[in-house]
Write an enzyme that holds these catalytic residues in place. Structure first.
Site, PDB file in Angstrom:
ATOM      1  N   HIS A  11      49.535 129.192  -9.276  1.00  0.00           N
ATOM      2  CA  HIS A  11      48.366 129.679  -8.399  1.00  0.00           C
ATOM      3  C   HIS A  11      48.446 130.289  -7.523  1.00  0.00           C
ATOM      4  O   HIS A  11      47.353 131.118  -6.832  1.00  0.00           O
ATOM      5  CB  HIS A  11      48.074 128.087  -8.132  1.00  0.00           C
ATOM      6  CG  HIS A  11      47.297 127.110  -9.402  1.00  0.00           C
ATOM      7  ND1 HIS A  11      46.025 125.946  -9.425  1.00  0.00           N
ATOM      8  CD2 HIS A  11      47.682 126.881 -10.340  1.00  0.00           C
ATOM      9  CE1 HIS A  11      46.144 125.427 -10.221  1.00  0.00           C
ATOM     10  NE2 HIS A  11      47.006 125.488 -10.929  1.00  0.00           N
ATOM     11  N   GLY A  17      47.595 138.624  -7.051  1.00  0.00           N
ATOM     12  CA  GLY A  17      49.055 138.726  -7.183  1.00  0.00           C
ATOM     13  C   GLY A  17      49.779 137.422  -6.656  1.00  0.00           C
ATOM     14  O   GLY A  17      49.253 136.742  -5.354  1.00  0.00           O
ATOM     15  N   ASP A  19      51.262 137.188  -3.408  1.00  0.00           N
ATOM     16  CA  ASP A  19      51.597 137.221  -2.286  1.00  0.00           C
ATOM     17  C   ASP A  19      51.274 135.631  -1.642  1.00  0.00           C
ATOM     18  O   ASP A  19      50.963 136.174   0.011  1.00  0.00           O
ATOM     19  CB  ASP A  19      50.048 137.866  -1.749  1.00  0.00           C
ATOM     20  CG  ASP A  19      48.869 137.293  -1.803  1.00  0.00           C
ATOM     21  OD1 ASP A  19      48.549 136.778  -2.566  1.00  0.00           O
ATOM     22  OD2 ASP A  19      47.723 138.167  -1.980  1.00  0.00           O
ATOM     23  N   SER A  21      49.005 133.884  -1.146  1.00  0.00           N
ATOM     24  CA  SER A  21      47.505 133.954  -0.381  1.00  0.00           C
ATOM     25  C   SER A  21      47.253 132.760   0.028  1.00  0.00           C
ATOM     26  O   SER A  21      46.148 131.948   0.414  1.00  0.00           O
ATOM     27  CB  SER A  21      46.297 134.788  -1.182  1.00  0.00           C
ATOM     28  OG  SER A  21      46.538 134.114  -2.297  1.00  0.00           O
ATOM     29  N   GLU A  33      41.977 129.717  -0.089  1.00  0.00           N
ATOM     30  CA  GLU A  33      41.871 129.122  -1.442  1.00  0.00           C
ATOM     31  C   GLU A  33      42.166 128.136  -1.983  1.00  0.00           C
ATOM     32  O   GLU A  33      41.506 127.068  -3.267  1.00  0.00           O
ATOM     33  CB  GLU A  33      43.063 130.243  -2.170  1.00  0.00           C
ATOM     34  CG  GLU A  33      42.683 131.610  -2.179  1.00  0.00           C
ATOM     35  CD  GLU A  33      44.260 132.344  -2.471  1.00  0.00           C
ATOM     36  OE1 GLU A  33      45.053 132.057  -3.207  1.00  0.00           O
ATOM     37  OE2 GLU A  33      44.185 134.046  -2.269  1.00  0.00           O
ATOM     38  N   PRO A 108      42.365 128.943 -14.476  1.00  0.00           N
ATOM     39  CA  PRO A 108      42.514 128.181 -15.144  1.00  0.00           C
ATOM     40  C   PRO A 108      41.846 126.323 -14.427  1.00  0.00           C
ATOM     41  O   PRO A 108      42.717 125.882 -13.683  1.00  0.00           O
ATOM     42  CB  PRO A 108      43.370 127.299 -16.190  1.00  0.00           C
ATOM     43  CG  PRO A 108      44.564 128.151 -15.394  1.00  0.00           C
ATOM     44  CD  PRO A 108      44.192 128.721 -14.437  1.00  0.00           C
TER      45      PRO A 108
HETATM   46  C1  HEM Z   1      46.533 126.529 -19.760  1.00  0.00           C
HETATM   47  C2  HEM Z   1      45.083 125.802 -18.218  1.00  0.00           C
HETATM   48  C3  HEM Z   1      45.943 125.098 -17.578  1.00  0.00           C
HETATM   49  C4  HEM Z   1      45.339 124.097 -17.116  1.00  0.00           C
HETATM   50  C5  HEM Z   1      43.574 123.934 -17.627  1.00  0.00           C
HETATM   51  C6  HEM Z   1      45.888 123.485 -15.809  1.00  0.00           C
HETATM   52  C7  HEM Z   1      45.296 122.399 -15.384  1.00  0.00           C
HETATM   53  C8  HEM Z   1      45.883 121.889 -14.807  1.00  0.00           C
HETATM   54  C9  HEM Z   1      45.825 120.684 -14.448  1.00  0.00           C
HETATM   55  C10 HEM Z   1      44.150 119.946 -13.954  1.00  0.00           C
HETATM   56  C11 HEM Z   1      46.824 119.677 -13.804  1.00  0.00           C
HETATM   57  C12 HEM Z   1      46.217 118.205 -12.413  1.00  0.00           C
HETATM   58  C13 HEM Z   1      46.202 118.658 -11.537  1.00  0.00           C
HETATM   59  C14 HEM Z   1      46.161 116.741 -10.716  1.00  0.00           C
HETATM   60  O1  HEM Z   1      47.557 116.971  -9.753  1.00  0.00           O
HETATM   61  O2  HEM Z   1      45.025 116.753 -10.645  1.00  0.00           O
HETATM   62  C15 HEM Z   1      47.812 120.512 -13.591  1.00  0.00           C
HETATM   63  C16 HEM Z   1      49.405 120.332 -12.845  1.00  0.00           C
HETATM   64  C17 HEM Z   1      49.667 121.151 -12.991  1.00  0.00           C
HETATM   65  N1  HEM Z   1      50.240 122.282 -13.810  1.00  0.00           N
HETATM   66 FE1  HEM Z   1      48.943 123.412 -14.865  1.00  0.00          FE
HETATM   67  N2  HEM Z   1      47.470 123.807 -16.042  1.00  0.00           N
HETATM   68  C18 HEM Z   1      47.316 125.172 -16.975  1.00  0.00           C
HETATM   69  C19 HEM Z   1      48.361 126.061 -17.191  1.00  0.00           C
HETATM   70  C20 HEM Z   1      49.363 125.389 -16.052  1.00  0.00           C
HETATM   71  C21 HEM Z   1      50.761 127.031 -16.319  1.00  0.00           C
HETATM   72  C22 HEM Z   1      50.552 127.911 -16.951  1.00  0.00           C
HETATM   73  C23 HEM Z   1      51.821 125.824 -15.520  1.00  0.00           C
HETATM   74  C24 HEM Z   1      53.160 126.610 -15.005  1.00  0.00           C
HETATM   75  C25 HEM Z   1      52.892 127.478 -14.815  1.00  0.00           C
HETATM   76  C26 HEM Z   1      50.922 125.041 -15.037  1.00  0.00           C
HETATM   77  C27 HEM Z   1      51.998 124.503 -14.062  1.00  0.00           C
HETATM   78  C28 HEM Z   1      51.504 123.253 -13.473  1.00  0.00           C
HETATM   79  C29 HEM Z   1      52.441 121.449 -12.900  1.00  0.00           C
HETATM   80  C30 HEM Z   1      53.919 122.501 -12.670  1.00  0.00           C
HETATM   81  C31 HEM Z   1      51.670 120.963 -13.232  1.00  0.00           C
HETATM   82  C32 HEM Z   1      52.217 119.076 -12.001  1.00  0.00           C
HETATM   83  C33 HEM Z   1      51.864 119.630 -10.666  1.00  0.00           C
HETATM   84  C34 HEM Z   1      52.296 118.190  -9.770  1.00  0.00           C
HETATM   85  O3  HEM Z   1      52.586 117.628 -10.281  1.00  0.00           O
HETATM   86  O4  HEM Z   1      52.139 118.502  -8.215  1.00  0.00           O
HETATM   87  N3  HEM Z   1      49.765 124.606 -15.537  1.00  0.00           N
HETATM   88  N4  HEM Z   1      47.475 121.746 -14.452  1.00  0.00           N
END
Ligand code: HEM
Length: 137
Positions: A11, A17, A19, A21, A33, A108
């Site tokens: 994020h 980038g 950075d 931020s 942010e 996203p």
């Molecule tokens: C493709 C589109 C993506 C969407 C729509 C998305 C959306 C989300 C959402 C809604 C959550 C839950 C947040 C919460 O706790 O309420 C989440 C968690 C997470 N996302 Fe994504 N994400 C995306 C891609 C990615 C990518 C590319 C990565 C890794 C580089 C990633 C890594 C994670 C991780 C590790 C969590 C868990 C974080 C935690 O437990 O603290 N996500 N994501």
């Protein structure tokens, strides 16, 4: 916190980038942010970066950026829990600005459809294949 640190890096990098931020709080010139809907109350790990930065400052003041610490923390967190490792080039500069509007428009959202998600990643020169690989469990 491993997963959280990886998400923090993601994020951060998607907005202006890699950075750091995402770490900046609201001020007279900054709209943080942290309060973008994709980050608000779901990004975790800020205090881990603060702690790492404080430790690094004790040994090597004003040299290592928070942006590098975020990048290294994500890599080390992944490796620490049995995930992949990768080499991280260093020398990122910390931003003095944040962009909440860009965070809101570019990160996203869970309501996005596939087409929108692919388009968001392609804006960052990442393919649909990259998106799937990065989002993998
Ligand atoms: C493709 C589109 C993506 C969407 C729509 C998305 C959306 C989300 C959402 C809604 C959550 C839950 C947040 C919460 O706790 O309420 C989440 C968690 C997470 N996302 Fe994504 N994400 C995306 C891609 C990615 C990518 C590319 C990565 C890794 C580089 C990633 C890594 C994670 C991780 C590790 C969590 C868990 C974080 C935690 O437990 O603290 N996500 N994501």
């Amino acid at each position: 916190m491993a997963a959280s640190l990886i998400r923090l890096h993601f994020h951060d990098c998607f907005v202006q980038g890699c950075d750091a931020s995402i770490l900046l709080d609201d001020s007279s010139s900054i709209e943080s942010e942290k309060t973008a809907i994709q980050n608000d109350k779901s990004i975790r790990g800020y205090e881990i970066i603060d702690k790492a930065k404080a430790e690094v400052e004790k040994i090597c003041p004003e040299i290592v950026s928070c942006a590098d610490i975020v990048a290294i923390a994500a890599r080390d967190a992944s490796f620490a829990v049995g995930g992949p490792s990768w080499s991280v080039k260093l020398g990122r500069r910390d931003s003095t600005t944040a962009n909440k509007n860009l965070a809101t428009s570019d990160l996203p959202l869970f309501t996005d459809n596939l087409e929108t998600l692919i388009s968001r990643f392609s804006k960052k020169q990442l393919s649909a294949r990259d998106m799937v690989a990065l989002s993998g469990k």
